[in-house]
Design an enzyme around this catalytic site. Sequence first.
Site, PDB file in Angstrom:
ATOM      1  N   SER A  80      48.643  53.889  27.559  1.00 31.60           N
ATOM      2  CA  SER A  80      49.040  55.042  28.380  1.00 31.60           C
ATOM      3  C   SER A  80      47.837  55.885  28.648  1.00 31.60           C
ATOM      4  O   SER A  80      47.526  56.745  29.239  1.00 31.60           O
ATOM      5  CB  SER A  80      49.762  55.991  27.458  1.00 31.60           C
ATOM      6  OG  SER A  80      49.320  55.967  26.102  1.00 31.60           O
ATOM      7  N   HIS A 106      48.171  62.821  24.175  1.00 34.58           N
ATOM      8  CA  HIS A 106      47.300  62.268  24.994  1.00 34.58           C
ATOM      9  C   HIS A 106      46.383  63.450  25.549  1.00 34.58           C
ATOM     10  O   HIS A 106      46.810  64.661  25.722  1.00 34.58           O
ATOM     11  CB  HIS A 106      48.107  61.926  26.508  1.00 34.58           C
ATOM     12  CG  HIS A 106      48.967  60.659  26.087  1.00 34.58           C
ATOM     13  ND1 HIS A 106      50.266  61.119  25.772  1.00 34.58           N
ATOM     14  CD2 HIS A 106      48.593  59.294  25.842  1.00 34.58           C
ATOM     15  CE1 HIS A 106      50.809  59.829  25.789  1.00 34.58           C
ATOM     16  NE2 HIS A 106      49.825  58.907  25.597  1.00 34.58           N
ATOM     17  N   ASP A 117      49.640  66.637  25.890  1.00 31.41           N
ATOM     18  CA  ASP A 117      50.854  66.685  25.275  1.00 31.41           C
ATOM     19  C   ASP A 117      50.407  66.141  23.737  1.00 31.41           C
ATOM     20  O   ASP A 117      49.224  66.311  23.356  1.00 31.41           O
ATOM     21  CB  ASP A 117      51.775  65.451  25.974  1.00 31.41           C
ATOM     22  CG  ASP A 117      51.441  64.070  25.720  1.00 31.41           C
ATOM     23  OD1 ASP A 117      50.451  63.651  25.154  1.00 31.41           O
ATOM     24  OD2 ASP A 117      52.098  63.370  26.366  1.00 31.41           O
TER      25      ASP A 117
END
Length: 371
Positions: free
Chosen positions: A50, A341, A338
Site C-alpha cells: 500500500s 500510511h 491514516d
Amino acid sequence: MKNSFRHMAVAKSDLGFRLVVSCMLLLITDCQSAQEHFNKHVALFIFGDSLFDSGNNNYINTNPNFQAKFWPYGESYFNPPTGRFSNGRLIPDFIAEFAGLPLIPAYLDPHYHNKEFGYGANFASGGSGVLVETNGGLVIDLKTQLQYFSDLEKRFRKNLGDVKAKQLLSNAVYLFSCGINDYASLLRNNQSSHHHQQYVEMVIGNLTDVFKEIHEKGGRKIGITTIPQLGCLPIARAQQPCNTCYEEFNTIASLHNRAVSKKMKEMTKQFEGFMFANYDHSTALSKRMKNPSKYGFKVGDSGCCGSGPLRGLYSCGGKRGIRKFELCDNPDDYLFFDSAHPSEAACRQFAELFWEGESKVTSPYNLKAFF
Ligand SMILES: *[C@@H]1O[C@H](CO)[C@@H](O)[C@H](O)[C@H]1NC(C)=O
Ligand SMILES: *[C@@H]1O[C@H](CO)[C@@H](O)[C@H](O)[C@H]1NC(C)=O
C-alpha cells in the site's frame, strides 16, 4: 470550521485542475519528440504494497480494508480518489516527477488496458506481501505482480522488437516496498518468536527470487526501502496497553532490514551489473516520529484520519466496519494520514531522500544516479 475546510478543498482541487491542464499542454507540445523521447527516457516499474499502490486494488475482488478508493483518501490532490492510501501522492509519484516522467499508471486500470506502458507500470497492491499466503486471495501477491510484469515484457518485445525491449528493461528502474504485511500477518497469527529468523529467511528467499527474475529479463537498477519500526505506527500502538510501541514488531523489522542489506551486497557480486539503491525508510520515519517539528509537522504520533487512541483504529473513510472517524483540518501538519500510511507531505520528503539522499540514507546508489 467545516466551511473553511470546504473552501480549502475547493482551492486545492482548482490547483489540481490547473496542474492537469498544464500537464496536458506539456504532453501536446511533446508529441513531435515522442518517438525520440521513448528511446531516451528511463522507465519506472513499481512493485509492492500500500505504500506504492496507485489503485490496482480498485480492480480486484477484495474488501475495503485493502482499498482506498473513497473520501477522504486522495482529498489533497486527486479527485475522485484513485485508490492511493494517503491524502495525495505517494513516494513513487514523486520519484516519477523528479525523473521527468508522468504519473505511472496502475497496471490494472482499465483506462490503460492494452496501452503500451512505455514510461513504466505500477503493479503494487495494498496488503500484499512477499509470500503468497499473506492476505492470500484478497490482494495481488508479489508472484502475480511479477507475472504481470512478464506479460508486459512479452508485449514490449512484440511491439518494439527484442533489442529495444531489452534496452528499455535494462535502463529501467524497479522500485519495491515489500515485507511489512508478511510480518504483520506473522504476528497476527501469534507465532512464537523462535520461528522469526526462519520466517525472515523465507521472506527474503522469495524476494531474492523476484530480483533474480528481473535480472534475467535484463533489469539492473533496483530501489528498495527498509521496513519501518512497525510497532510504533499508530495502528500498532493503539492496540497496546498505554499506547506504547509494540517492540516485537520492531525487532522483526530490524531483523529483516539487516538480512536484506547483507543479501543485496551478495547479489551485487553474484549478478553481473546489478545495482541497488537501499533507502533507509525506517530511520527517516523514526526521526520524524520523534521530532516532527524539525521536519515541518505538528503531529508525529497520531494519524490525521481514523478513530480511537492516536486515531490508530483503521477506520478512515468509515467503510471498514467502523462508521465514525475523525479527520484533521490540515493533513500536511501530520506525518501519518491514516493509522498506518504517511501523508502526502511526508511522502514527498521520503521520495526526496530516496531520490538524492546522501549515502547514509540511501546507498550504495540513490535513484537520481539511476536516471
Ligand atoms: C499468543 O501466544 C501466547 C503464548 O504462546 C499466549 O499466551 C497468548 O494468549 C496468545 N495470544 C493470542 C491472541 O492467541
Ligand atoms: C517462498 O515462500 C514459500 C511460502 O510462500 C516457501 O514455501 C518457499 O520455500 C519460499 N522460497 C524461498 C526460496 O525461500
